[in-house]
Design a protein around this motif. Structure first.
Motif, short mmCIF file in Angstrom:
data_model
loop_
_atom_site.label_atom_id
_atom_site.label_comp_id
_atom_site.label_asym_id
_atom_site.label_seq_id
_atom_site.Cartn_x
_atom_site.Cartn_y
_atom_site.Cartn_z
N GLY A 71 82.95 84.72 45.60
CA GLY A 71 82.46 85.04 46.93
C GLY A 71 80.95 85.16 47.01
N CYS A 72 80.50 85.28 48.25
CA CYS A 72 79.08 85.32 48.56
C CYS A 72 78.64 86.76 48.84
CB CYS A 72 78.79 84.46 49.78
SG CYS A 72 79.36 82.76 49.63
N THR A 73 77.34 86.96 48.93
CA THR A 73 76.80 88.31 49.16
C THR A 73 77.11 88.84 50.54
OG1 THR A 73 74.69 87.37 49.86
CG2 THR A 73 74.88 88.06 47.56
N THR A 74 77.26 87.97 51.52
CA THR A 74 77.47 88.41 52.89
C THR A 74 78.64 87.65 53.51
OG1 THR A 74 75.85 86.80 53.62
CG2 THR A 74 75.06 89.04 53.32
N ASP A 75 79.20 88.22 54.53
CA ASP A 75 80.30 87.62 55.27
C ASP A 75 79.77 86.53 56.20
OD1 ASP A 75 83.08 87.66 56.37
OD2 ASP A 75 82.01 88.32 58.16
N GLU A 76 80.42 85.36 56.21
CA GLU A 76 79.95 84.23 57.01
C GLU A 76 79.92 84.55 58.51
OE1 GLU A 76 80.41 79.44 57.18
OE2 GLU A 76 82.24 80.56 56.84
N SER A 77 80.95 85.21 59.01
CA SER A 77 80.98 85.50 60.45
C SER A 77 79.88 86.47 60.86
CB SER A 77 82.35 86.02 60.87
OG SER A 77 82.66 87.21 60.18
N THR A 78 79.53 87.41 59.99
CA THR A 78 78.44 88.35 60.28
C THR A 78 77.11 87.61 60.36
OG1 THR A 78 79.62 90.15 59.18
CG2 THR A 78 77.24 90.41 59.45
N MET A 79 76.89 86.69 59.43
CA MET A 79 75.64 85.92 59.42
C MET A 79 75.58 84.99 60.62
SD MET A 79 74.22 87.29 56.92
CE MET A 79 72.78 86.30 56.79
N ALA A 80 76.69 84.38 61.00
CA ALA A 80 76.71 83.47 62.16
C ALA A 80 76.39 84.25 63.43
CB ALA A 80 78.06 82.78 62.27
N LEU A 81 76.95 85.44 63.58
CA LEU A 81 76.69 86.27 64.75
C LEU A 81 75.22 86.69 64.81
CD1 LEU A 81 77.73 87.73 67.25
CD2 LEU A 81 78.35 89.65 65.76
N ALA A 82 74.65 87.05 63.68
CA ALA A 82 73.24 87.43 63.63
C ALA A 82 72.35 86.26 64.05
CB ALA A 82 72.87 87.90 62.23
N PHE A 83 72.68 85.06 63.60
CA PHE A 83 71.89 83.87 63.98
C PHE A 83 72.01 83.60 65.48
CE2 PHE A 83 71.36 79.37 64.81
CZ PHE A 83 70.11 79.15 64.27
N LYS A 84 73.21 83.65 66.00
CA LYS A 84 73.41 83.39 67.43
C LYS A 84 72.69 84.44 68.29
CE LYS A 84 77.64 80.76 66.94
NZ LYS A 84 79.06 80.64 67.22
N ASN A 85 72.72 85.70 67.87
CA ASN A 85 72.00 86.75 68.60
C ASN A 85 70.50 86.51 68.55
OD1 ASN A 85 74.29 88.10 69.45
ND2 ASN A 85 74.32 89.45 67.68
N TYR A 86 70.00 86.05 67.42
CA TYR A 86 68.58 85.72 67.30
C TYR A 86 68.19 84.61 68.26
CZ TYR A 86 64.27 83.80 65.47
OH TYR A 86 62.99 83.33 65.36
N VAL A 87 69.00 83.57 68.32
CA VAL A 87 68.72 82.45 69.22
C VAL A 87 68.76 82.90 70.68
CG1 VAL A 87 69.61 80.22 70.06
CG2 VAL A 87 69.49 80.68 67.61
N LYS A 88 69.74 83.68 71.04
CA LYS A 88 69.85 84.17 72.41
C LYS A 88 68.67 85.05 72.79
CE LYS A 88 74.89 84.15 72.70
NZ LYS A 88 76.09 84.99 72.78
N GLY A 89 68.18 85.84 71.86
CA GLY A 89 67.06 86.73 72.13
C GLY A 89 65.73 86.02 72.23
N SER A 90 65.64 84.81 71.68
CA SER A 90 64.37 84.09 71.70
C SER A 90 64.23 83.15 72.88
CB SER A 90 64.20 83.30 70.39
OG SER A 90 65.17 82.29 70.28
N GLN A 91 65.22 83.13 73.78
CA GLN A 91 65.14 82.23 74.94
C GLN A 91 64.33 82.86 76.05
OE1 GLN A 91 69.11 81.08 76.05
NE2 GLN A 91 69.37 79.89 74.19
#
Length: 75
Positions: free
Chosen positions: A55-75
């Protein structure tokens, strides 16, 4: 991208790809694509993974949500 240990290998308007981790590594690499949809909309797809069987250090769905929130916040 601050969520990846790996440097960006490719970055265009449609794709961001980080370098691939070495065998056994626990840190995620990413491939993020932006695809056009009908009506002028777009879809962001995120694929990630590490090179560790256990396994990896972080959960994939948590990282995907963080990225999407970042994109939404930068618009």
């Amino acid at each position: 991208m601050t969520n990846s240990k790996w440097k960006i290998q490719t970055a265009t308007d449609a794709v961001i790809v980080t370098h691939t981790p070495p065998s056994g590594d626990i840190y995620r690499a990413y491939q993020i694509t932006r695809e056009p949809l009908s009506g002028g909309r777009e879809q962001i797809k995120i694929a990630s993974g590490c090179a560790n069987t256990f396994g990896c250090t972080t959960d994939e769905s948590t990282m995907a949500l963080a990225f999407k929130n970042y994109v939404k916040g930068s618009q």
